[in-house]
Design a protein around this motif. Structure first.
Motif, short mmCIF file in Angstrom:
data_model
loop_
_atom_site.label_atom_id
_atom_site.label_comp_id
_atom_site.label_asym_id
_atom_site.label_seq_id
_atom_site.Cartn_x
_atom_site.Cartn_y
_atom_site.Cartn_z
N VAL A 1 0.85 -1.19 0.00
CA VAL A 1 0.00 0.00 0.00
C VAL A 1 0.89 1.24 0.00
CG1 VAL A 1 -1.91 -1.15 1.15
CG2 VAL A 1 -0.16 0.00 2.52
N ALA A 2 0.31 2.35 -0.45
CA ALA A 2 1.08 3.59 -0.52
C ALA A 2 1.10 4.32 0.81
CB ALA A 2 0.50 4.52 -1.59
N GLY A 3 0.14 4.06 1.65
CA GLY A 3 0.03 4.74 2.94
C GLY A 3 -1.34 4.50 3.54
N ARG A 4 -1.81 5.44 4.33
CA ARG A 4 -3.15 5.32 4.90
C ARG A 4 -4.21 5.62 3.84
NH1 ARG A 4 -2.41 8.20 10.88
NH2 ARG A 4 -0.64 6.90 11.56
N GLU A 5 -5.46 5.52 4.24
CA GLU A 5 -6.56 5.67 3.28
C GLU A 5 -6.57 7.04 2.62
OE1 GLU A 5 -10.20 4.72 5.17
OE2 GLU A 5 -9.72 2.59 5.45
N ASP A 6 -6.22 8.08 3.37
CA ASP A 6 -6.26 9.44 2.82
C ASP A 6 -4.87 9.92 2.39
OD1 ASP A 6 -5.40 9.38 5.40
OD2 ASP A 6 -6.54 11.12 6.09
N VAL A 7 -4.04 9.01 1.93
CA VAL A 7 -2.69 9.37 1.52
C VAL A 7 -2.73 10.34 0.33
CG1 VAL A 7 -2.53 7.38 -0.02
CG2 VAL A 7 -0.44 8.44 0.84
N ASP A 8 -1.81 11.28 0.34
CA ASP A 8 -1.69 12.27 -0.73
C ASP A 8 -0.54 11.86 -1.65
OD1 ASP A 8 -1.55 14.45 -2.37
OD2 ASP A 8 -1.02 15.90 -0.81
N GLY A 9 -0.88 11.45 -2.87
CA GLY A 9 0.12 10.97 -3.80
C GLY A 9 1.16 12.02 -4.18
N SER A 10 0.81 13.30 -4.05
CA SER A 10 1.76 14.35 -4.42
C SER A 10 2.95 14.40 -3.45
CB SER A 10 1.07 15.71 -4.45
OG SER A 10 0.61 16.08 -3.16
N ARG A 11 2.81 13.75 -2.30
CA ARG A 11 3.94 13.72 -1.35
C ARG A 11 5.14 12.98 -1.95
NH1 ARG A 11 2.95 14.48 4.14
NH2 ARG A 11 1.20 15.93 4.42
N ALA A 12 4.89 12.19 -2.98
CA ALA A 12 5.99 11.49 -3.63
C ALA A 12 7.02 12.45 -4.21
CB ALA A 12 5.46 10.57 -4.73
N LEU A 13 6.59 13.67 -4.51
CA LEU A 13 7.52 14.66 -5.06
C LEU A 13 8.62 15.00 -4.05
CD1 LEU A 13 4.99 17.08 -6.83
CD2 LEU A 13 6.47 15.35 -7.89
N PHE A 14 8.25 15.03 -2.77
CA PHE A 14 9.26 15.30 -1.74
C PHE A 14 10.27 14.15 -1.66
CE2 PHE A 14 5.74 17.99 -0.24
CZ PHE A 14 6.41 19.19 -0.04
N ALA A 15 9.77 12.92 -1.76
CA ALA A 15 10.67 11.77 -1.73
C ALA A 15 11.59 11.75 -2.95
CB ALA A 15 9.86 10.48 -1.65
N LEU A 16 11.05 12.10 -4.11
CA LEU A 16 11.87 12.15 -5.33
C LEU A 16 12.93 13.23 -5.22
CD1 LEU A 16 9.03 11.72 -8.00
CD2 LEU A 16 10.80 10.03 -7.41
N ALA A 17 12.55 14.39 -4.67
CA ALA A 17 13.52 15.48 -4.49
C ALA A 17 14.60 15.06 -3.50
CB ALA A 17 12.81 16.74 -4.00
N ALA A 18 14.20 14.37 -2.42
CA ALA A 18 15.18 13.91 -1.45
C ALA A 18 16.17 12.95 -2.10
CB ALA A 18 14.46 13.21 -0.28
N GLY A 19 15.67 12.05 -2.93
CA GLY A 19 16.55 11.10 -3.61
C GLY A 19 17.51 11.79 -4.58
N GLY A 20 17.03 12.82 -5.27
CA GLY A 20 17.91 13.55 -6.18
C GLY A 20 19.05 14.24 -5.46
N VAL A 21 18.72 14.89 -4.33
CA VAL A 21 19.76 15.55 -3.53
C VAL A 21 20.75 14.53 -2.99
CG1 VAL A 21 20.18 16.87 -1.42
CG2 VAL A 21 18.29 17.50 -2.92
#
Length: 309
Positions: free
Chosen positions: A26-46
């Motif tokens: 699963v991606a997270g809880r029921e009300d997970v916000d998929g746009s949060r993936a952008l923060f994880a992608l930015a973290a990985g790039g840095v």
């Protein structure tokens, strides 16, 4: 370049494996916000840029120097920034612990400087002897570049300290991603950035110094399975440790879990001293600075543990 490519591939495969087994798919809880993936992608790039700087620093300066400088600097900045995002724990204990870790980084840098000064003096004496005998080796006259190595490691550490708050933001709150999904986004982005930098180096773009000879995809494919296996194993070990750190951030607080995870320089210095013999022949003053570094880091770990109680 070959090892780092396999290392990154190992992190991606490990992240998917843990999501399929422990992440409940699963991606997270029921009300997970998929746009949060952008923060994880930015973290990985840095992190991808910072990790290339770290591995380059290890090749040029040695494991016992580059790792504490880069990760130690990242510990200080990353803990402060992450605490601004997730204010759990006791700051009156966490930040003194971070300060002790900073002192440990400075002691390690000083130990490296003392060792290089000793090598420079030894080289000068060898030059004098060579000149008297009429044989001069030009390589012994080249100036040391340890200052550049230290600056590169510290710059990598500053970048290393910036991925943690971005990763924390991707998981924070009820709308945040699960640690397993956040980690998948993180390592995929890190791999793309890292491989892009290494590919650019093969084409002559050496903004970050290239270590080793120019290589090709054909050479990478023709490597023995054993050599590929070492890179994959390294990626697996790192991924297990980092993912454990992210998962523990839920109950402990992300600032504290990050700070504890970044005390790994102690282990790196032990490897550099005992296995790679990087400080063989070092002067007594350099050894004393290393002892001080160990004391500072152990004190930092104790304070950080108390800060999470």
């Amino acid at each position: 370049a070959h090892y780092y490519t396999d290392f990154c591939l190992g992190t991606v495969l490990t992240s998917v494996l843990f999501w399929l087994t422990l992440g409940a798919r699963v991606a997270g809880r029921e009300d997970v916000d998929g746009s949060r993936a952008l923060f994880a992608l930015a973290a990985g790039g840095v992190f991808g840029i910072a990790n290339v700087l770290l591995t380059t620093g290890i090749a040029l300066a040695g494991l016992s120097i580059a790792f504490p400088l880069c990760i130690g600097t990242g510990l200080v900045l990353g803990t402060v920034l992450t605490y601004l995002v997730d204010r759990r724990g006791h700051p009156e204990l966490i930040f003194p612990g971070v300060f002790l870790a900073l002192l440990g980084v400075l002691a390690n840098a000083r130990a490296y400087a003392k060792m290089q000064e000793n090598k420079a003096k030894s080289g000068a004496m060898e030059n004098d002897s060579s000149e008297e005998s009429g044989a001069v080796d030009s390589s012994t006259r080249s100036p040391t570049s340890f200052r550049k190595n230290i600056v590169m490691c510290i710059f990598g550490g500053l970048l290393m300290g910036c991925w943690a708050p971005l990763s924390t933001k991707s998981m924070a709150g009820d709308e945040g991603l699960s640690p397993y999904v956040s980690f998948i986004c993180f390592v995929c982005s890190s791999m793309l950035v890292g491989v892009a930098i290494l590919s650019a180096q093969q084409w002559g773009c050496n903004v970050i110094p290239r270590v080793g000879a120019v290589t090709s995809v054909k050479e990478y494919i023709n490597l023995s399975p054993m050599l590929h296996g070492w890179g994959l194993l390294g990626g697996f070990i790192w991924a297990v440790g980092t993912l454990s750190n992210l998962v523990s951030g839920g109950p402990l607080g992300f600032a504290l879990s990050y700070a504890l995870g970044q005390t790994a320089p102690v282990v790196a210095v032990v490897w550099g001293l005992a296995w790679y013999r990087e400080f063989d022949g070092a002067p007594r003053s350099a050894v004393l600075y290393l002892v001080a570094m160990f004391g500072m880091f152990f004190g930092a770990i104790a304070l950080l543990c108390l800060g999470g109680r």
